[in-house]
Structure formats: C-alpha cells, structure tokens
Design a protein around this motif. Structure first.
Motif, PDB file in Angstrom:
ATOM      1  N   ARG A 117     -68.144 -46.493   5.869  1.00  0.00           N
ATOM      2  CA  ARG A 117     -69.317 -45.714   6.254  1.00  0.00           C
ATOM      3  C   ARG A 117     -69.385 -44.376   5.531  1.00  0.00           C
ATOM      4  O   ARG A 117     -70.435 -43.747   5.487  1.00  0.00           O
ATOM      5  CB  ARG A 117     -69.327 -45.517   7.760  1.00  0.00           C
ATOM      6  CG  ARG A 117     -69.505 -46.871   8.476  1.00  0.00           C
ATOM      7  CD  ARG A 117     -69.334 -46.793   9.951  1.00  0.00           C
ATOM      8  NE  ARG A 117     -70.370 -45.966  10.548  1.00  0.00           N
ATOM      9  CZ  ARG A 117     -70.392 -45.656  11.824  1.00  0.00           C
ATOM     10  NH1 ARG A 117     -69.445 -46.097  12.644  1.00  0.00           N
ATOM     11  NH2 ARG A 117     -71.361 -44.898  12.300  1.00  0.00           N
ATOM     12  N   VAL A 118     -68.240 -43.945   4.964  1.00  0.00           N
ATOM     13  CA  VAL A 118     -68.200 -42.730   4.152  1.00  0.00           C
ATOM     14  C   VAL A 118     -67.391 -43.009   2.891  1.00  0.00           C
ATOM     15  O   VAL A 118     -66.612 -43.957   2.843  1.00  0.00           O
ATOM     16  CB  VAL A 118     -67.579 -41.517   4.906  1.00  0.00           C
ATOM     17  CG1 VAL A 118     -68.392 -41.151   6.125  1.00  0.00           C
ATOM     18  CG2 VAL A 118     -66.133 -41.762   5.262  1.00  0.00           C
ATOM     19  N   VAL A 119     -67.607 -42.182   1.890  1.00  0.00           N
ATOM     20  CA  VAL A 119     -66.837 -42.258   0.638  1.00  0.00           C
ATOM     21  C   VAL A 119     -66.193 -40.902   0.442  1.00  0.00           C
ATOM     22  O   VAL A 119     -66.870 -39.887   0.361  1.00  0.00           O
ATOM     23  CB  VAL A 119     -67.743 -42.611  -0.554  1.00  0.00           C
ATOM     24  CG1 VAL A 119     -66.941 -42.605  -1.851  1.00  0.00           C
ATOM     25  CG2 VAL A 119     -68.437 -43.936  -0.343  1.00  0.00           C
ATOM     26  N   ARG A 120     -64.872 -40.906   0.396  1.00  0.00           N
ATOM     27  CA  ARG A 120     -64.121 -39.668   0.207  1.00  0.00           C
ATOM     28  C   ARG A 120     -63.861 -39.502  -1.282  1.00  0.00           C
ATOM     29  O   ARG A 120     -63.016 -40.188  -1.850  1.00  0.00           O
ATOM     30  CB  ARG A 120     -62.802 -39.748   0.971  1.00  0.00           C
ATOM     31  CG  ARG A 120     -62.036 -38.456   1.007  1.00  0.00           C
ATOM     32  CD  ARG A 120     -60.723 -38.622   1.712  1.00  0.00           C
ATOM     33  NE  ARG A 120     -60.895 -39.194   3.023  1.00  0.00           N
ATOM     34  CZ  ARG A 120     -60.221 -38.825   4.092  1.00  0.00           C
ATOM     35  NH1 ARG A 120     -59.317 -37.888   3.996  1.00  0.00           N
ATOM     36  NH2 ARG A 120     -60.431 -39.402   5.246  1.00  0.00           N
ATOM     37  N   VAL A 121     -64.593 -38.588  -1.926  1.00  0.00           N
ATOM     38  CA  VAL A 121     -64.456 -38.411  -3.370  1.00  0.00           C
ATOM     39  C   VAL A 121     -63.345 -37.438  -3.729  1.00  0.00           C
ATOM     40  O   VAL A 121     -62.878 -37.426  -4.864  1.00  0.00           O
ATOM     41  CB  VAL A 121     -65.785 -38.011  -4.036  1.00  0.00           C
ATOM     42  CG1 VAL A 121     -66.837 -39.080  -3.819  1.00  0.00           C
ATOM     43  CG2 VAL A 121     -66.284 -36.677  -3.567  1.00  0.00           C
ATOM     44  N   SER A 122     -62.926 -36.624  -2.770  1.00  0.00           N
ATOM     45  CA  SER A 122     -61.773 -35.737  -2.950  1.00  0.00           C
ATOM     46  C   SER A 122     -61.262 -35.382  -1.563  1.00  0.00           C
ATOM     47  O   SER A 122     -61.815 -35.819  -0.556  1.00  0.00           O
ATOM     48  CB  SER A 122     -62.154 -34.470  -3.732  1.00  0.00           C
ATOM     49  OG  SER A 122     -62.892 -33.583  -2.926  1.00  0.00           O
ATOM     50  N   GLU A 123     -60.226 -34.597  -1.512  1.00  0.00           N
ATOM     51  CA  GLU A 123     -59.671 -34.192  -0.214  1.00  0.00           C
ATOM     52  C   GLU A 123     -60.668 -33.401   0.623  1.00  0.00           C
ATOM     53  O   GLU A 123     -60.620 -33.430   1.835  1.00  0.00           O
ATOM     54  CB  GLU A 123     -58.391 -33.375  -0.415  1.00  0.00           C
ATOM     55  CG  GLU A 123     -57.211 -34.191  -0.887  1.00  0.00           C
ATOM     56  CD  GLU A 123     -56.799 -35.249   0.129  1.00  0.00           C
ATOM     57  OE1 GLU A 123     -56.739 -34.949   1.340  1.00  0.00           O
ATOM     58  OE2 GLU A 123     -56.558 -36.389  -0.309  1.00  0.00           O
ATOM     59  N   THR A 124     -61.573 -32.704  -0.034  1.00  0.00           N
ATOM     60  CA  THR A 124     -62.501 -31.834   0.687  1.00  0.00           C
ATOM     61  C   THR A 124     -63.965 -32.245   0.581  1.00  0.00           C
ATOM     62  O   THR A 124     -64.816 -31.600   1.190  1.00  0.00           O
ATOM     63  CB  THR A 124     -62.378 -30.380   0.180  1.00  0.00           C
ATOM     64  OG1 THR A 124     -62.679 -30.359  -1.224  1.00  0.00           O
ATOM     65  CG2 THR A 124     -60.975 -29.834   0.428  1.00  0.00           C
ATOM     66  N   VAL A 125     -64.252 -33.315  -0.174  1.00  0.00           N
ATOM     67  CA  VAL A 125     -65.644 -33.736  -0.356  1.00  0.00           C
ATOM     68  C   VAL A 125     -65.808 -35.183   0.099  1.00  0.00           C
ATOM     69  O   VAL A 125     -65.157 -36.082  -0.425  1.00  0.00           O
ATOM     70  CB  VAL A 125     -66.083 -33.595  -1.833  1.00  0.00           C
ATOM     71  CG1 VAL A 125     -67.521 -34.054  -2.012  1.00  0.00           C
ATOM     72  CG2 VAL A 125     -65.899 -32.163  -2.314  1.00  0.00           C
ATOM     73  N   VAL A 126     -66.702 -35.370   1.084  1.00  0.00           N
ATOM     74  CA  VAL A 126     -66.959 -36.687   1.658  1.00  0.00           C
ATOM     75  C   VAL A 126     -68.466 -36.871   1.757  1.00  0.00           C
ATOM     76  O   VAL A 126     -69.182 -35.958   2.170  1.00  0.00           O
ATOM     77  CB  VAL A 126     -66.327 -36.815   3.063  1.00  0.00           C
ATOM     78  CG1 VAL A 126     -66.615 -38.182   3.666  1.00  0.00           C
ATOM     79  CG2 VAL A 126     -64.839 -36.549   3.015  1.00  0.00           C
ATOM     80  N   TYR A 127     -68.943 -38.064   1.370  1.00  0.00           N
ATOM     81  CA  TYR A 127     -70.363 -38.389   1.464  1.00  0.00           C
ATOM     82  C   TYR A 127     -70.547 -39.630   2.315  1.00  0.00           C
ATOM     83  O   TYR A 127     -69.677 -40.507   2.333  1.00  0.00           O
ATOM     84  CB  TYR A 127     -70.945 -38.677   0.072  1.00  0.00           C
ATOM     85  CG  TYR A 127     -70.923 -37.504  -0.863  1.00  0.00           C
ATOM     86  CD1 TYR A 127     -71.764 -36.421  -0.676  1.00  0.00           C
ATOM     87  CD2 TYR A 127     -70.072 -37.474  -1.958  1.00  0.00           C
ATOM     88  CE1 TYR A 127     -71.749 -35.339  -1.542  1.00  0.00           C
ATOM     89  CE2 TYR A 127     -70.055 -36.411  -2.831  1.00  0.00           C
ATOM     90  CZ  TYR A 127     -70.899 -35.348  -2.613  1.00  0.00           C
ATOM     91  OH  TYR A 127     -70.880 -34.286  -3.473  1.00  0.00           O
ATOM     92  N   SER A 128     -71.704 -39.740   2.967  1.00  0.00           N
ATOM     93  CA  SER A 128     -72.026 -40.991   3.640  1.00  0.00           C
ATOM     94  C   SER A 128     -72.165 -42.063   2.569  1.00  0.00           C
ATOM     95  O   SER A 128     -72.491 -41.761   1.412  1.00  0.00           O
ATOM     96  CB  SER A 128     -73.322 -40.867   4.447  1.00  0.00           C
ATOM     97  OG  SER A 128     -74.439 -40.832   3.574  1.00  0.00           O
ATOM     98  N   SER A 129     -71.946 -43.301   2.935  1.00  0.00           N
ATOM     99  CA  SER A 129     -72.049 -44.401   1.972  1.00  0.00           C
ATOM    100  C   SER A 129     -73.441 -44.479   1.369  1.00  0.00           C
ATOM    101  O   SER A 129     -73.591 -44.724   0.170  1.00  0.00           O
ATOM    102  CB  SER A 129     -71.693 -45.722   2.643  1.00  0.00           C
ATOM    103  OG  SER A 129     -70.358 -45.703   3.056  1.00  0.00           O
TER     104      SER A 129
END
Length: 81
Positions: A10-22
């Motif tokens: 349901r989310v994509v974690r692109v880095s330790e501090t940056v997360v986006y919804s799918s």
C-alpha cells in the motif's frame, strides 16, 4: 504500522525518510517515464519541477528508480533502462 503497509504493497518506501502511497508512486513513475520517452532523459531538476516537489524528494525517488532498474543514471540525468 508503516512496515505492515509496505508489506501489503500500500506504500512504497523509497528511502528511510521518504514514503509514498502506491498510487502516488505509480503516477510519479508514469510522469517520469513519459517525460523520458518524450525528451530522451530527465534530470533531478526536471523531476522536481514535473512533480512540484523539493530536490530532496525528487532525488530520493530517482535513486530508488535507479535501484529498481527502471532508470539508469548517465552523468547528471537519467534514462529508461
């Protein structure tokens, strides 16, 4: 909770501090891919402008796309693989 959402896709974690919804991630990949197809390459500044975000978030996303082998860095720009 974030780990659970990540595991569920349901989310994509692109880095330790940056997360986006799918959904947001898929739309951003489409925008970036379309831009590269139209222009041959894209820079972090182009991503920042196209997405209306800051350099921090644009760079994190582009590094993630490189890692996922969607894009490839060539100098200061990215191209599709």
């Amino acid at each position: 909770m974030l780990n659970l959402l990540d595991e569920q896709g349901r989310v994509v974690r692109v880095s330790e501090t940056v997360v986006y919804s799918s959904d947001a991630y898929a739309e951003m990949v489409k925008i970036i891919s379309d831009y590269i197809r139209d222009n041959g390459e894209i820079s972090v500044a182009n991503v920042r402008d196209a997405l209306g975000t800051s350099r921090k978030y644009a760079l994190a996303l582009m590094d993630y796309l490189d890692h996922k082998r969607i894009t490839r860095r060539v100098g200061d720009t990215r191209v599709l693989r």
